[in-house]
Design an enzyme around this catalytic site. Sequence first.
Site, mmCIF file in Angstrom:
data_model
loop_
_atom_site.group_PDB
_atom_site.id
_atom_site.type_symbol
_atom_site.label_atom_id
_atom_site.label_comp_id
_atom_site.label_asym_id
_atom_site.label_seq_id
_atom_site.Cartn_x
_atom_site.Cartn_y
_atom_site.Cartn_z
ATOM 1 N N GLU A 71 0.858 -1.192 0.000
ATOM 2 C CA GLU A 71 0.000 0.000 0.000
ATOM 3 C C GLU A 71 0.888 1.233 0.000
ATOM 4 O OE1 GLU A 71 -3.475 0.942 -0.217
ATOM 5 O OE2 GLU A 71 -2.326 2.791 -0.402
ATOM 6 N N HIS A 77 -42.621 -4.240 16.174
ATOM 7 C CA HIS A 77 -43.395 -2.998 16.132
ATOM 8 C C HIS A 77 -42.985 -2.112 17.304
ATOM 9 C CE1 HIS A 77 -46.784 -0.295 15.586
ATOM 10 N NE2 HIS A 77 -46.970 -0.367 16.912
HETATM 11 P P1 FAD Z 1 -9.678 1.512 -2.776
HETATM 12 O O1 FAD Z 1 -10.451 1.640 -1.525
HETATM 13 O O2 FAD Z 1 -9.700 2.545 -3.768
HETATM 14 O O3 FAD Z 1 -8.223 1.068 -2.370
HETATM 15 C C1 FAD Z 1 -7.223 0.893 -3.288
HETATM 16 C C2 FAD Z 1 -5.895 1.170 -2.601
HETATM 17 O O4 FAD Z 1 -4.865 0.741 -3.477
HETATM 18 C C3 FAD Z 1 -5.623 2.646 -2.334
HETATM 19 O O5 FAD Z 1 -5.350 2.848 -0.967
HETATM 20 C C4 FAD Z 1 -4.406 2.979 -3.173
HETATM 21 O O6 FAD Z 1 -3.494 3.868 -2.536
HETATM 22 C C5 FAD Z 1 -3.765 1.609 -3.334
HETATM 23 N N1 FAD Z 1 -2.957 1.471 -4.544
HETATM 24 C C6 FAD Z 1 -3.268 1.830 -5.805
HETATM 25 N N2 FAD Z 1 -2.277 1.480 -6.656
HETATM 26 C C7 FAD Z 1 -1.336 0.882 -5.894
HETATM 27 C C8 FAD Z 1 -0.086 0.291 -6.182
HETATM 28 N N3 FAD Z 1 0.398 0.237 -7.422
HETATM 29 N N4 FAD Z 1 0.638 -0.208 -5.155
HETATM 30 C C9 FAD Z 1 0.182 -0.163 -3.873
HETATM 31 N N5 FAD Z 1 -1.001 0.368 -3.546
HETATM 32 C C10 FAD Z 1 -1.745 0.873 -4.542
HETATM 33 N N6 FAD Z 1 -18.735 2.827 -0.863
HETATM 34 C C11 FAD Z 1 -19.650 2.285 -0.040
HETATM 35 O O7 FAD Z 1 -19.925 1.093 -0.141
HETATM 36 N N7 FAD Z 1 -20.287 3.041 0.905
HETATM 37 C C12 FAD Z 1 -20.036 4.349 1.052
HETATM 38 O O8 FAD Z 1 -20.617 5.002 1.916
HETATM 39 C C13 FAD Z 1 -19.085 4.954 0.197
HETATM 40 N N8 FAD Z 1 -18.807 6.258 0.301
HETATM 41 C C14 FAD Z 1 -17.866 6.819 -0.522
HETATM 42 C C15 FAD Z 1 -17.636 8.181 -0.415
HETATM 43 C C16 FAD Z 1 -16.702 8.781 -1.231
HETATM 44 C C17 FAD Z 1 -16.445 10.254 -1.105
HETATM 45 C C18 FAD Z 1 -15.972 7.990 -2.175
HETATM 46 C C19 FAD Z 1 -14.931 8.624 -3.040
HETATM 47 C C20 FAD Z 1 -16.221 6.640 -2.294
HETATM 48 C C21 FAD Z 1 -17.173 6.038 -1.472
HETATM 49 N N9 FAD Z 1 -17.480 4.685 -1.574
HETATM 50 C C22 FAD Z 1 -18.431 4.138 -0.763
HETATM 51 C C23 FAD Z 1 -16.808 3.814 -2.534
HETATM 52 C C24 FAD Z 1 -15.701 2.993 -1.832
HETATM 53 O O9 FAD Z 1 -14.787 3.882 -1.237
HETATM 54 C C25 FAD Z 1 -14.999 2.096 -2.837
HETATM 55 O O10 FAD Z 1 -15.934 1.294 -3.516
HETATM 56 C C26 FAD Z 1 -14.002 1.184 -2.124
HETATM 57 O O11 FAD Z 1 -13.044 1.939 -1.419
HETATM 58 C C27 FAD Z 1 -13.295 0.288 -3.132
HETATM 59 O O12 FAD Z 1 -12.393 -0.525 -2.468
HETATM 60 P P2 FAD Z 1 -11.098 -1.098 -3.203
HETATM 61 O O13 FAD Z 1 -10.400 -1.907 -2.172
HETATM 62 O O14 FAD Z 1 -11.458 -1.731 -4.477
HETATM 63 O O15 FAD Z 1 -10.220 0.182 -3.590
#
Ligand code: FAD
Length: 471
Positions: free
Chosen positions: A35, A450
């Site tokens: 990460e 309820h």
């Molecule tokens: P991410 O959470 O995007 O994590 C990916 C990680 O990979 C990041 O930390 C990044 O730094 C890391 N990374 C990328 N490339 C590399 C690399 N080459 N090497 C090492 N690390 C790397 N979803 C909900 O279900 N409920 C909600 O209430 C909700 N609210 C949201 C509010 C906002 C403002 C936003 C922007 C999104 C929200 N979401 C919500 C969506 C949710 O955040 C995402 O669907 C979720 O985080 C996806 O998870 P992920 O593990 O696929 O990716």
Amino acid sequence: MADYDYDVLVIGAGPGGYVAAIRAAQLGLKTACAEGRETLGGTCLNVGCIPSKALLHGSELFEEAHDGTLAKFGVKTGKVELDLPVLQGEKALAVKELTQGVEFLFKKNKVDWLKGYAKFTGPHAVEVAGKPVTAKHIVIATGSSVMPLAGVAVDNGAGIIVDSTGALALTRVPQHLVVIGGGVIGLELGSVWRRLGAKVTVVEFMDQLLPGMDGEVRKEAAKIFKKQGMELRLSTKVTGASVKGKKATLTLEPAAGGTAETLDADCVLVAIGRRAHTEGLGLDVIGLAPNARGQIETDHDFRTPIDGVWAIGDVIPGPMLAHKAEDEGIAVAENIAGLTGIVNHDVIPGVVYTTPEIAGVGLTEEAAREKAKESGGDIKVGKFPMLANSRAKTNREPDGFVKIIADAKTDRVLGIWAIATLAGTMIAEAALAMEFGATSEDIAYTCHAHPTHSEAIKEAAMAVRGKPIHM
Ligand code: FAD
Ligand code: NAI
């Protein structure tokens, strides 16, 4: 597996990646997670779900104190003032506690956190912060990033044209916030700043808010947001923006083309969607080509076409939701361990955390009707208004309804939609019912406590067969 440093290397520690890593370690696999951020938890914990919900909660409390909701129930507050730094501090604390919680879970489960961004150097090999690492299985969980809008340059530091990350960190309440995009982020963060005192205008390209949701829900949502004071500019596109001093001027046009006009704001939130994040991963090195939308395609087990490389979460097709990513994280780890990890993508609930909340699971009425038409079948729909639900009425929360869509012949539930203050919690029951293949009759004959908002689900199920009690 002496040939590799790890059995499993997960790239990205968002809800997809950190859950996959923990589950893999729980299953006895030697696991690392790369990460690049300073803290674990990905978009969701750092700049997504968690900070947005902290601001939503704080702004709800402020509005309840400010608009007389508390006074109506005899709670006298005196003069209500907003202390934005305190609210932002509480948000930051929640983020810190939760991201550190993931760090603790990594230690507890013996997952190695490799600090830095990973880049493929071969199918079973990456470099993290210049160090080579090998693994028998590599899971790509790199998530998504903000979709840019041509002609509208985001500068979160300046705080005038911002994306969701900037909108979560504003240090002042805007006078006029223009939100570009009437989707989930626009409505949640638009609601936060409206409650805290901003005038909010939402500019949406489509003729309705919340694409992908049930048509009737979208219409009702628009009515409710208008009633709350949001100005909605539907079927309108933003074609450019300029910033002078502390003011932004946007150029707007009808979506179908036509005469341009300008709109001034002291803050603009660009929220037109997110896109899969694969930048800098070196996918070309292993010959893995993203699809036309930039996403990584996998099979049902989350395998990519490259041996030993898997992918989950926002970076693969499907709704960009934390709980979908988490479930895929568990499933991919179980598949790697030789078990059977499955995610039922037909039953992924979605929630918009506004007031009232808007939630749905399964098919929209439109999609269900279309599907039924193709197969020569039909559907039945039951609806129940929150106004007729005793608890919602008592709490003075009359907006919204529950709607259940069922197959006309088998009565099997195909979709459940709700607009209600507690819709996000109510929808869990709906998802469970659908996962178990429930009929509307099963729900109608399930005893519901309820007085609860959830009784509206039971009554909507009764309405599928035309016989709700309280209507
Ligand atoms: P991410 O959470 O995007 O994590 C990916 C990680 O990979 C990041 O930390 C990044 O730094 C890391 N990374 C990328 N490339 C590399 C690399 N080459 N090497 C090492 N690390 C790397 N979803 C909900 O279900 N409920 C909600 O209430 C909700 N609210 C949201 C509010 C906002 C403002 C936003 C922007 C999104 C929200 N979401 C919500 C969506 C949710 O955040 C995402 O669907 C979720 O985080 C996806 O998870 P992920 O593990 O696929 O990716
Ligand atoms: P979104 O896809 O929900 O909404 C984007 C909106 O912008 C759409 O309505 C679209 O028609 C509109 N749009 C696109 N281009 C436009 C333009 N040029 N001008 C005006 N409008 C335009 O995307 P959003 O809100 O950015 O959220 C991104 C993702 O984050 C979503 O997929 C969502 O699932 C996830 N998320 C989930 C949350 C939750 O579960 N509560 C909260 C916040 C985000």
